[in-house]
Design an enzyme around this catalytic site. Structure first.
Site, short mmCIF file in Angstrom:
data_model
loop_
_atom_site.label_atom_id
_atom_site.label_comp_id
_atom_site.label_asym_id
_atom_site.label_seq_id
_atom_site.Cartn_x
_atom_site.Cartn_y
_atom_site.Cartn_z
N GLU A 206 35.31 23.01 48.84
CA GLU A 206 33.94 23.32 48.47
C GLU A 206 32.99 23.05 49.62
O GLU A 206 33.27 22.21 50.49
CB GLU A 206 33.48 22.44 47.29
CG GLU A 206 34.33 22.52 46.05
CD GLU A 206 33.97 21.44 45.05
OE1 GLU A 206 34.31 21.61 43.87
OE2 GLU A 206 33.37 20.43 45.46
N LYS A 208 30.16 21.28 51.53
CA LYS A 208 29.56 19.94 51.50
C LYS A 208 28.09 20.09 51.87
O LYS A 208 27.76 20.31 53.03
CB LYS A 208 30.26 18.98 52.46
CG LYS A 208 29.74 17.56 52.33
CD LYS A 208 30.37 16.61 53.31
CE LYS A 208 29.95 15.17 53.01
NZ LYS A 208 28.50 15.00 52.87
N ARG A 213 22.65 13.41 46.07
CA ARG A 213 23.53 13.36 44.91
C ARG A 213 22.70 13.17 43.64
O ARG A 213 21.77 12.35 43.60
CB ARG A 213 24.50 12.19 45.09
CG ARG A 213 25.64 12.10 44.06
CD ARG A 213 26.79 12.97 44.44
NE ARG A 213 27.95 12.75 43.57
CZ ARG A 213 29.02 12.04 43.93
NH1 ARG A 213 29.06 11.45 45.12
NH2 ARG A 213 30.04 11.93 43.11
N ARG A 228 22.33 8.80 43.08
CA ARG A 228 23.66 8.22 43.30
C ARG A 228 23.66 6.71 43.10
O ARG A 228 24.68 6.10 42.84
CB ARG A 228 24.18 8.57 44.70
CG ARG A 228 23.42 7.96 45.85
CD ARG A 228 23.96 8.45 47.19
NE ARG A 228 25.35 8.08 47.35
CZ ARG A 228 26.28 8.90 47.85
NH1 ARG A 228 25.97 10.12 48.24
NH2 ARG A 228 27.52 8.49 47.98
N GLU A 257 24.71 17.98 43.53
CA GLU A 257 23.76 17.75 44.62
C GLU A 257 22.53 18.59 44.36
O GLU A 257 22.60 19.65 43.72
CB GLU A 257 24.37 18.17 45.96
CG GLU A 257 25.59 17.40 46.39
CD GLU A 257 25.25 16.31 47.41
OE1 GLU A 257 24.14 16.35 47.98
OE2 GLU A 257 26.10 15.44 47.62
N PHE A 292 29.24 20.15 40.93
CA PHE A 292 30.65 20.24 41.32
C PHE A 292 31.58 19.51 40.36
O PHE A 292 32.79 19.49 40.60
CB PHE A 292 30.86 19.72 42.75
CG PHE A 292 30.29 18.36 43.03
CD1 PHE A 292 30.86 17.21 42.51
CD2 PHE A 292 29.18 18.23 43.86
CE1 PHE A 292 30.34 15.96 42.78
CE2 PHE A 292 28.64 16.98 44.14
CZ PHE A 292 29.23 15.84 43.60
N ARG A 363 36.07 4.91 46.41
CA ARG A 363 36.20 5.81 47.54
C ARG A 363 37.70 5.95 47.85
O ARG A 363 38.27 5.19 48.62
CB ARG A 363 35.46 5.24 48.76
CG ARG A 363 35.31 6.25 49.90
CD ARG A 363 34.61 5.62 51.09
NE ARG A 363 33.26 5.18 50.78
CZ ARG A 363 32.19 5.98 50.78
NH1 ARG A 363 32.35 7.26 51.05
NH2 ARG A 363 31.00 5.50 50.51
N LYS A 369 36.18 14.44 52.82
CA LYS A 369 35.12 15.24 53.43
C LYS A 369 35.50 15.61 54.85
O LYS A 369 36.03 14.79 55.61
CB LYS A 369 33.79 14.47 53.41
CG LYS A 369 33.85 13.05 53.93
CD LYS A 369 32.55 12.31 53.64
CE LYS A 369 32.65 10.84 54.05
NZ LYS A 369 31.43 10.08 53.70
#
Length: 505
Positions: A206, A208, A213, A228, A257, A292, A363, A369
């Site tokens: 996708e 970025k 966020r 976020r 986003e 997303f 994470r 990314k």
């Protein structure tokens, strides 16, 4: 429980770099705790959140300490709650009197702890992961169960109380609640697009976006929008509220986003997007949402469904507002998606395993990314006064990476490059406001501002405690949408030193 036990445990945790030792110290106290405030205090935050005690008010307070530790955790928690509730005419004087009363009952070490607690100097978002391990150890509950409950509750103290009182059964009772934000799933940097594709197998690639966020919740006609960091911004983004209210569903939780676009459809500067989050009902700069992920749809939680299923639900609901991407592309088609993203003015692409569940607040490697220019999100530790045309301005930044084991950030370099005149003036004001010590050359600050740094590489170095140093670091922008707990870790920085001798291609 005596407040002094919290102070002593906090000091013991700060004194060791061993994660196992930190977990053991925290678990020992959590196991014996009788109030949820113990957990809050140990990660450096009052249980009430921000109580409104200004930095100067706290540090200018001069009250003789008590010679004996008699304060309990409940005493302190109740006093801070009462302090936070003081308002109206004469509030300043009554607040000062209340704070002095609390400090008069505290020993010297307890006063020092309280000062740092109230001004945010003790706030250790990086310690949350260690605390979760400690809660698991103290309650003899699997760590994954504890982390999931925290993801859904958003409260360490609530999670600890449930774990200690009812164990797995109590923690399993936590559910996604529409209207209450969950911690966002995070991505790790990929070495390259081909490597990410090879590691993840069946995946989606996708765009970025260079946006902010958001997490949106809708129940009937009620819509709430969060950042976020889980801060609510509903009143600032009426166009997003209106759009989500018009989606074809009764209830939904979406991750995505938002950003401001120019007339050609390309993203406007990130700072312009962020400026909307502090505004009240303004449409001078409209934001466009791109979603997303779908975490909930019409009464059904989707967190544990594979991304493939969540994307199917998302496309049904969000349609044209789904972020551009391609599922199961080969290498050439994935590279084309990356080129399209860059041509559109975005940062790169995200590569996500289609079999991954939504691991909120973590994470991991399931989301990666890919950006052509490598950047790190680091914490500002201090800054040096400028010279020449920058005289009178704070210029050369001291940069730190997060310690994943809950210790203070580790310095990895300095930079004054990439700072515009406007940014120099802004950071001088902002950094002086969070200064903890000043000398003729350097201003040390609370480690809470996150800044995005572009770099050519990382090299091993004995100059800094982390053993690595940034090469040719340049400022991209500050990240007010992130807190210090989301900065890149020292492990991430060290890993870059092994890539082509420290150079990043």
């Amino acid at each position: 429980m005596l407040f002094s036990e919290v102070v002593e445990t906090s000091a013991a945790v700060a004194a060791t770099r061993s994660r196992l030792a930190k977990v053991a110290a925290l678990a020992g106290l959590v196991r014996r705790s009788t109030t949820p405030a113990v957990v809050s205090f140990l990660v450096g935050a009052p249980s009430q959140g921000r109580v409104g005690a200004g930095f100067r008010t706290v540090f200018d307070l001069s009250v003789p300490p008590d010679g004996e530790a008699t304060l309990t955790v409940s005493d302190v928690d109740e006093a801070l709650g009462a302090f936070a509730g003081i308002s109206g005419k004469g509030a300043a004087g009554r607040r000062a009197e209340a704070l002095a009363g609390l400090f008069s009952r505290a020993t010297e070490s307890e006063q020092d702890f309280l000062r740092r607690l109230l001004t945010g100097e003790l706030r250790q978002g990086a310690l949350e992961g260690v605390m979760l391990d400690a809660i698991a150890k103290a309650s003899d509950v699997p760590g994954e169960v504890v982390r999931r409950a925290f993801m859904l509750s958003g409260s360490l103290s609530e999670t600890a109380s449930a774990a200690l009182s009812t164990g797995v059964e109590g923690l399993s009772a936590f559910r996604l609640q529409v209207g209450r934000p969950v911690r966002p799933m995070l991505a790790s940097p990929a070495a390259s697009l081909p490597e990410a594709l090879a590691e993840l197998g069946s995946c989606v690639v996708e765009h970025k976006l260079d946006g902010a966020r958001i997490q949106v919740h809708r129940q009937g006609d009620e819509v709430r929008v969060f950042t976020r960091t889980l801060r609510e911004i509903t009143a600032s983004v009426p166009e997003l509220v209106e759009l989500v209210r018009g989606l074809a569903c009764d209830s939904v939780v979406l991750d995505g986003e938002t950003l401001a676009l120019d007339d050609s459809g390309k993203p406007r500067p990130f700072q312009e997007t962020m400026s909307r989050f502090g505004a009240q009902d303004t449409r001078e700069l409209l934001l466009s949402p791109f979603f997303f992920d779908c975490l909930h749809r019409d009464g059904v939680d989707l967190l544990d469904e594979p991304l493939r299923a969540r994307l199917a639900a998302l496309r049904d609901i969000a349609g044209e507002h789904v972020i551009p991407g391609l599922s199961d592309p080969d290498g050439d088609r994935a590279a084309a998606v990356l080129d399209e993203a860059l041509d559109a003015g975005h940062e790169g692409v995200m590569v996500k395993s289609l079999e991954s569940v939504y691991a909120a607040g973590r994470r991991g490697r399931a989301w990666q990314k890919v950006k052509p220019v490598h950047t790190l999100d680091l914490v500002v530790l201090g800054v040096e006064w400028g010279s020449g045309r920058r005289k009178g301005l704070l210029s050369n930044l001291h940069l730190g990476a997060r310690d994943p084991d809950g210790g203070p950030p580790m310095m990895v370099g300095k930079t004054f490059k990439g700072l515009t005149d406007e940014l120099l003036a802004w950071q001088t004001r902002e950094l002086l406001a969070i200064a903890t010590d000043k000398s003729e050359w350097v201003v040390e600050v609370r480690p809470e501002l996150v800044i995005e740094i572009e770099l050519d590489g990382v090299q091993t170095s004995t100059r800094y405690p982390g053993g690595v140093a940034l090469r040719f670091a340049r400022v991209v922008r500050y990240r007010p949408d992130k807190d210090a707990a989301e900065a890149d870790t020292i492990d991430t920085v060290r890993a870059l030193s092994h890539k082509a001798g420290g150079a990043i291609g």
